[in-house]
Design an enzyme around this catalytic site. Sequence first.
Site, short mmCIF file in Angstrom:
data_model
loop_
_atom_site.label_atom_id
_atom_site.label_comp_id
_atom_site.label_asym_id
_atom_site.label_seq_id
_atom_site.Cartn_x
_atom_site.Cartn_y
_atom_site.Cartn_z
CD GLN A 1 -2.93 -1.18 2.27
OE1 GLN A 1 -2.61 -1.83 3.24
NE2 GLN A 1 -4.06 -0.49 2.23
NE ARG B 1 0.02 -4.73 11.94
CZ ARG B 1 -1.03 -4.74 11.11
NH1 ARG B 1 -1.85 -3.71 11.04
NH2 ARG B 1 -1.28 -5.80 10.37
CG HIS C 1 -0.74 -6.14 5.37
ND1 HIS C 1 -0.90 -5.49 6.57
CD2 HIS C 1 -1.82 -5.80 4.63
CE1 HIS C 1 -2.03 -4.77 6.55
NE2 HIS C 1 -2.60 -4.94 5.38
CG ASN D 1 -3.26 -7.35 7.98
OD1 ASN D 1 -3.45 -6.77 9.03
ND2 ASN D 1 -3.99 -7.12 6.89
CD GLU D 2 -7.68 -6.76 8.11
OE1 GLU D 2 -7.98 -6.82 6.91
OE2 GLU D 2 -7.97 -5.78 8.83
CG ASN E 1 -6.13 -5.08 11.77
OD1 ASN E 1 -5.34 -4.81 12.68
ND2 ASN E 1 -5.72 -5.38 10.54
CE1 TYR F 1 -9.76 0.66 9.48
CE2 TYR F 1 -9.38 -1.68 9.77
CZ TYR F 1 -8.90 -0.43 9.48
OH TYR F 1 -7.57 -0.26 9.19
CD GLU G 1 -4.91 -2.59 9.60
OE1 GLU G 1 -6.00 -2.35 9.06
OE2 GLU G 1 -4.04 -3.31 9.08
CD1 TRP H 1 -5.78 2.32 7.34
CD2 TRP H 1 -4.08 0.90 7.76
NE1 TRP H 1 -5.24 1.97 6.15
CE2 TRP H 1 -4.19 1.11 6.37
CE3 TRP H 1 -3.08 0.06 8.24
CZ2 TRP H 1 -3.34 0.48 5.45
CZ3 TRP H 1 -2.24 -0.56 7.34
CH2 TRP H 1 -2.37 -0.35 5.96
CD1 TRP I 1 -6.44 -3.01 1.13
CD2 TRP I 1 -4.94 -3.95 -0.22
NE1 TRP I 1 -5.32 -3.31 1.88
CE2 TRP I 1 -4.38 -3.89 1.08
CE3 TRP I 1 -4.16 -4.51 -1.24
CZ2 TRP I 1 -3.11 -4.35 1.39
CZ3 TRP I 1 -2.89 -4.98 -0.93
CH2 TRP I 1 -2.38 -4.90 0.36
CG PHE J 1 -8.21 4.47 5.78
CD1 PHE J 1 -8.99 4.22 6.92
CD2 PHE J 1 -8.58 3.88 4.58
CE1 PHE J 1 -10.11 3.39 6.84
CE2 PHE J 1 -9.71 3.06 4.51
CZ PHE J 1 -10.47 2.82 5.63
#
Length: 510
Positions: free
Chosen positions: A38, A95, A140, A185-186, A326, A328, A399, A448, A456, A464
């Site tokens: 990213q 991170r 990630h 990650n996730e 993480n 949101y 995050e 984040w 993505w 963000f």
Amino acid sequence: MEKLALLLIGFFFSLAAALERSQFPPGFLFGTSTSSYQIEGGYLEDNKSLSNWDAFTRMPGKINDGTNGNIADDHYHLYKDDVELMHSLGVNSYRFSISWPRVLPRGRHGDINWNGISFYNDLIDTLLLKGIQPFVTLNHYDIPQELEDRFGSWLNPQIQEEYGYFADVCFKAFGEKVKYWITFNEPNLMIKWAYMIGIYPPGRCSQPFGDCTFGNSTAEPYIAAHNLILAHATAVDIYRKKYQAKQRGSIGIVMAIEWKEPFSNNEMDRLGAARSVAFAVAWFLDPLIFGDYPSEMREILGPRLPTFSSDEKKKLQNNLDFIGINHYTTRYAKDCLFSPCDSLTAESEGFVIGTAEKDGCLIGAPTAVPGLFVVPSGLEKAILYVMQRYNNISMFITENGFAQDSRSDSKMEELLNDRERVEFHRSYLSSLLNAMRKGADVRGYFIWSLIDNFEWLFGYTKRFGLYHVNYDTQERTPKLSAKWYKKFLQGSGIQSKANNCNSLNKDLSE
Ligand SMILES: *[C@@H]1O[C@H](CO)[C@@H](O)[C@H](O)[C@H]1NC(C)=O
Ligand SMILES: *[C@@H]1O[C@H](CO)[C@@H](O)[C@H](O)[C@H]1NC(C)=O
Ligand SMILES: *[C@@H]1O[C@H](CO)[C@@H](O)[C@H](O)[C@H]1NC(C)=O
């Protein structure tokens, strides 16, 4: 005049008093988060190879605005400036993730790329010089495309050894300086989006989940997850046997945890909400702590869920030093195990339909990302869920963040004046404090993101960052939220100065 000044000072102090850094324990990590694909750019520089995301973003129609991470924030060249931004914010941790194809362009089928190793060593050294702890995600989402082409990446058990090799190279190269490792990650989101709906690489799925050329949405996600869980265990085994005693770090995993509120007060919806969190989160965490998949999933999926051998179960138990969360958003969960489902795909969520609307009202304020609503209490509930189910394990909020829309006609000054983001973080930090007062062992909070970046599927249409990025000039500009975070990290000024000195001394003496 003087009176007014005093009044103003009093006003700001009372505002700040509601939430202060000193309410968190000394040594608590406050940081920002990013990931390699990213922000880095430099996609073919210094012998890096193509990642699965480099390959995927080249396919027409995959990314909303047709963009890619070829340049992104050009962090590969600007990392020193970006560390300076963090230093000026006053964070004590950062991170970031390692690009696998930068370090091992061909996985274990070729040589180590020493250019990649020295990039991350320079980044880590620069951070440490500024007193910023590196908090490193090994993976990630981005993997060398060669692993996809050669053996089908996560669908093939070969990925376990492949990932173990990559982790070993990283522990050896960076482990003297890195005290916090995250394997993945996730993975719960990645696996579903890659193998169930098919909107992340390698884009595999079947009807009615999505429209893909290859794949099987009711079988492949569980196979890919199984290999990923065992890949995690392989890496942790290597870390614990070869490195942990000497390097004295800890290792965990990061899960995306969307909280679910029961749609109604009836028993079915309450069970449904719990079941859907188990399908999303316990899917990975139960094996990595208890050694097997959650019974909630086994009851519904039966033999479609693979099984672990008794050796694997032993190897898996207590495989986490901490859990990264993480978080949101929160949505409602509506049972459809006992009441009819209007979706053929609900089985994969544990026969639950997620919705944000009830009686014509949204669960929280909408944000620029569809499906993400502002519901601060969801963070406290997600933390308490992990605390209770996993025996008070230590946690980091790895995050938490707020998106802005970025259109061609968006005005820079509006993007910089991100009061909603400030309010978002203040309210979520309060929710985090509530969870900690109830005994949750949370040790850090990462916003984040440090800078706007490649989001993505949304490309560059969502922002963000605490810092605005102009993608033509690569100029970074602090938003109001960056100024707020800096102030929060400094303490609230004037009257609390003495406290700051105390907490600083405490930090130093630890
Ligand atoms: C990149 O790889 C090629 C071929 O393996 C090698 O000749 C070259 O020296 C490498 N470049 C760098 C910058 O390491
Ligand atoms: C997916 O795999 C399952 C189990 O192997 C099989 O029964 C099913 O027919 C497959 N579905 C598709 C769409 O290929
Ligand atoms: C969880 O562990 C922390 C740190 O060891 C401790 O302070 C806290 O009281 C524990 N909470 C519960 C609910 O047991």
